[in-house]
Design an enzyme around this catalytic site. Structure first.
Site: not given
Ligand code: ARG
Ligand code: ASP
Length: 734
Positions: A221, A87, A652
């Site tokens: 990921d 991502h 991330s």
């Molecule tokens: N929750 C994670 C973060 O805040 C991953 C986000 C990307 N994945 C998604 N399905 N939107 O960045």
């Molecule tokens: N998914 C988040 C990021 O892209 C990480 C988190 O918020 O724990 O940095």
């Protein structure tokens, strides 16, 4: 008296939500030797602070990369191989994709250096050194200054400081503890970073929005890049002459396995946290800001979801917008649940009561700090109204309604037209060209439905005078009138008929701009935007300055009242270390989670042809033949695991290291029950989620056939031994 005071302080320490026992904290690497080394070693770490961060010789820090200023990444070979999340590399993977070469869907693997894909404007920054420059930055600054005066002095000092320290690196000075401390950071910023490999989205984004923020997780990921440098191993623009970068240090990958209780350390660039808010602001977040923002996004999600579920074209067009809307939406709802479950508010209140008592008991402290906390709380209360309006604007129009930002994007063109700028026609032609990109993923019918839902919400919150006439009129209008107005907005050619509009803008730009200037869409958008810029934001920003001052005083007071406590600064996109251990957690009553997931779980979620849970046949084949190479653990293929490291957005792509500093996981998310860690970390509940490096290597080697990349890495397989493990062995010997 002495006993009483010690007792009170001990109680305060315990009450301070993020007390030292909780292993919370995102620590500044060069202070680890003073603050954390002992505790980390007690938890099993076999490194010294100097192994983690050193300016005199190579250390783990040299392998940690700020990826394009947002995510984190790490160097994993002597030839500049760089690992981050799928991502995080998403927009690069997308930019190289087309219908014929759909790398998002099918994945991409360079089988040699020539096949690697170059990226425009992608940077990889490595921290060279950090140093405390608080005295220089605060020279001439005093507590009588207004926030604006202080900011001006600080900015001038920083400018001077950077000019005086100029060297080959990029320098920045960042405030810590709300400006009680300033640190100069020197970074080497590489500008030639190439895409080497990415799994298909059915692996790299497996589970998509349904599984986002969720444990148990089954997502691979990750994506792989390579940093290039010039012949002197220094940063250079993208060029044929560049060669793979040779890092001072790269991470070894440990495939020996990961078990409950193992020490873990996350090294990366966390973005923002707010650990030192007073209780009333936490309450505002729980009861006002999060709920209102969730409610606005509920509406957007309901409209998008309905059409995306029944229409494939819409699903493809809106997949990435939907992901963006739902990411924070889901996080906020978890935040409320987590704050309630951990009784964060009650704990903060109890802490504050003790804190006030301790201040009152000491004449010196009370002379200096008696009014700090009440002031801070008042400031947040006073800001509430304007922040609520700001959220209504930002969520309800700016990010919520696509038409709104699209209309704003014409502002410079309209100005050029109005001032008879000689480049107007050229600008119009360029704008017309750029529009095809916007329309490609735009559905005005859907956007209209969203605005129908959001406009009444926005109007219900917006009050600050002077209101633009149109907003005043709409606020006084009936709901039928408001909804008729939305129809009028969407009847403008620029929204309802993209082909004619692009033609007109290209061929008769003056006529196009006249039409635009007379449209409800343009007039409403500029009126609401100007109201934000001229009325809402200045007031909001003046509060921010005051709050910053007040928070700074509060932090000073906390440190004075609790002189023996270790404090860590809120995340601010600078290099930090957090540590914890591999561990499951109790999600709710009677629901306990294990710490690891396996390929079995990936296959159990498989839904053929589903946009979130489809799988490549090859992965299923590998699963069925159990063709896991050296990466399996007792015949099973590990996929993800969780640990109690304090992380946030920006972490991330961060490496998760074992007791010896070897790479075992790639951080990418947190568990839903623990997303409140940005305000209140709780070791029992907060977990970061990472891909097991063995799954990464298995996908690279066995799935993609790019084993040459694994050969570039340095693999080790002896598991860092654990204190806990010795006990059962002894028992067995008896
Ligand atoms: N929750 C994670 C973060 O805040 C991953 C986000 C990307 N994945 C998604 N399905 N939107 O960045
Ligand atoms: N998914 C988040 C990021 O892209 C990480 C988190 O918020 O724990 O940095």
């Amino acid at each position: 008296m002495f006993v009483k005071r010690v007792g009170m302080l001990a109680l305060l320490s315990v009450l301070l939500i993020n007390n030292g026992m909780a292993k919370d904290g995102m620590w500044i690497p060069y202070l680890i030797s003073q603050l954390n080394e002992g505790e980390m070693q007690d938890m099993g770490m076999q490194l010294s602070a100097e192994d983690i961060y050193s300016v005199n010789h190579s250390s783990l820090k040299d392998a940690i990369v700020h990826f394009n200023g947002g995510c984190t990444a790490q160097l994993i070979s002597a030839k500049g191989l760089l690992l981050t999340n799928h991502h995080c590399g998403y927009s690069q993977i997308q930019s190289h994709s087309s219908v014929e070469k759909d790398y998002l869907k099918n994945g991409f693997w360079a089988m040699n250096g020539k096949e690697e894909l170059r990226n425009k404007k992608l940077t990889a920054a490595i921290v060279k050194y950090m140093k405390d420059v608080t005295n220089e930055v605060l020279e001439g600054v005093n507590s009588q200054m207004s926030p604006e005066e202080r900011a001006a002095s600080v900015a001038a000092n920083i400018k001077k400081l950077i000019a005086a320290n100029q060297d080959e690196y990029k320098l920045e000075v960042k405030p810590f503890f709300f400006g009680n401390q300033y640190i100069l950071i020197a970074k080497e910023v590489f500008r030639d970073v190439r895409l080497v490999g990415a799994p298909p989205s059915s692996i790299g984004k497996y589970g998509s929005d349904t599984d986002n923020w969720v444990w148990p997780r089954h997502t691979g990921d990750f994506s792989i890049f390579r940093v290039y440098a010039n012949a002197q191993n220094k940063p250079a623009d993208v060029s044929d002459d560049n060669v793979p970068y040779t890092p001072n240090q790269f991470l070894k990958v440990n495939i020996g396995g990961v078990q409950n209780g193992d020490f873990t350390m996350v090294y990366g660039f966390p973005g923002t946290t707010d650990e030192y808010l007073p209780s009333n602001e936490v309450q505002n977040i729980m009861e006002v800001y999060d709920p209102m923002r969730i409610a606005i996004r509920d509406e957007i999600i309901a409209v998008l979801d309905k059409k995306m579920r029944t229409d494939d074209a819409t699903r493809i067009k809106y997949a990435s917008k939907y992901a963006r809307v739902s990411n924070a939406w889901k996080k906020w709802s978890g935040e409320i649940v987590g704050l309630r479950a951990t009784r964060a508010l009650e704990k903060k209140q109890a802490f504050e009561a003790e804190f006030e008592k301790a201040i009152l008991a000491d004449p010196k402290l009370s002379a200096q700090y008696q009014s700090v906390l009440p002031n801070l709380k008042n400031m947040y209360e006073d800001r509430k109204e304007i922040l609520t309006e700001r959220h209504a604007f930002v969520e309800g129009l700016y990010f919520g309604v696509e038409m709104f930002r699209n209309m704003l994007s014409y502002r410079t063109l309209v100005e050029a037209y109005e001032s008879s700028d000689s480049t107007f026609e050229e600008m119009a032609a360029n704008k017309a060209k750029a529009l095809s990109g916007f329309y490609k993923n735009y559905d005005s019918e859907l956007d209209e439905k969203v605005m129908e839902k959001l406009l009444p919400i926005y109007l219900s919150y917006i009050n600050h005078q002077p209101l633009p006439d149109i907003i005043d009129k709409l606020k006084k209008g009936t709901s039928e009138e408001v909804s008729l107005y939305v129809k009028e907005v969407f009847s403008t050619m620029a929204l309802s008929n993209s082909e004619d509009w692009i033609n007109l803008l290209q061929n008769k730009p003056s006529k196009a701009i006249k039409i635009l200037k007379n449209s409800a869409a343009y007039n409403f958008s500029t009126a609401a935007f100007n109201h934000f810029v001229e009325v809402i934001n200045p007031e909001y920003r003046s509060y921010m300055g005051l709050i910053e001052n007040s928070q700074r005083e509060y932090l000073k007071a906390l440190q004075a009242v609790l002189p023996n406590k270790r404090f860590y600064p809120d995340a601010n996109s600078t290099l930090r270390v957090s540590y914890g251990k591999v561990d499951g957690y109790q999600a709710r009553d009677a629901v306990n989670y294990f710490s690891h997931t396996y390929l079995e779980g990936v296959v159990a979620k498989y839904k053929p042809a589903d946009y979130e849970f489809d799988l490549p046949q090859k992965l299923i084949d590998l699963y069925e033949t159990k063709d896991y190479g050296p990466y399996a653990e007792k015949g099973k293929m590990p996929v993800c695991f969780i640990a109690s490291n304090h992380t946030t957005g920006g972490n991330s792509g961060s490496p998760v290291l074992n007791a010896k500093g070897e790479l075992i996981g790639l951080n990418f998310d947190r568990t839903w029950e623990g997303t409140m860690s940005d305000y209140n970390f709780d070791e029992k509940r907060c977990r970061n989620i990472m891909v097991d490096l063995r799954y990464v290597l298995f996908i690279v080697d066995k799935f993609a056939g790019a084993g040459y990349l694994v050969n570039e890495m340095e693999l080790v397989s002896d598991r860092a031994t654990l204190v806990e493990e010795k006990a059962p062995a002894l028992e067995m010997a008896q």
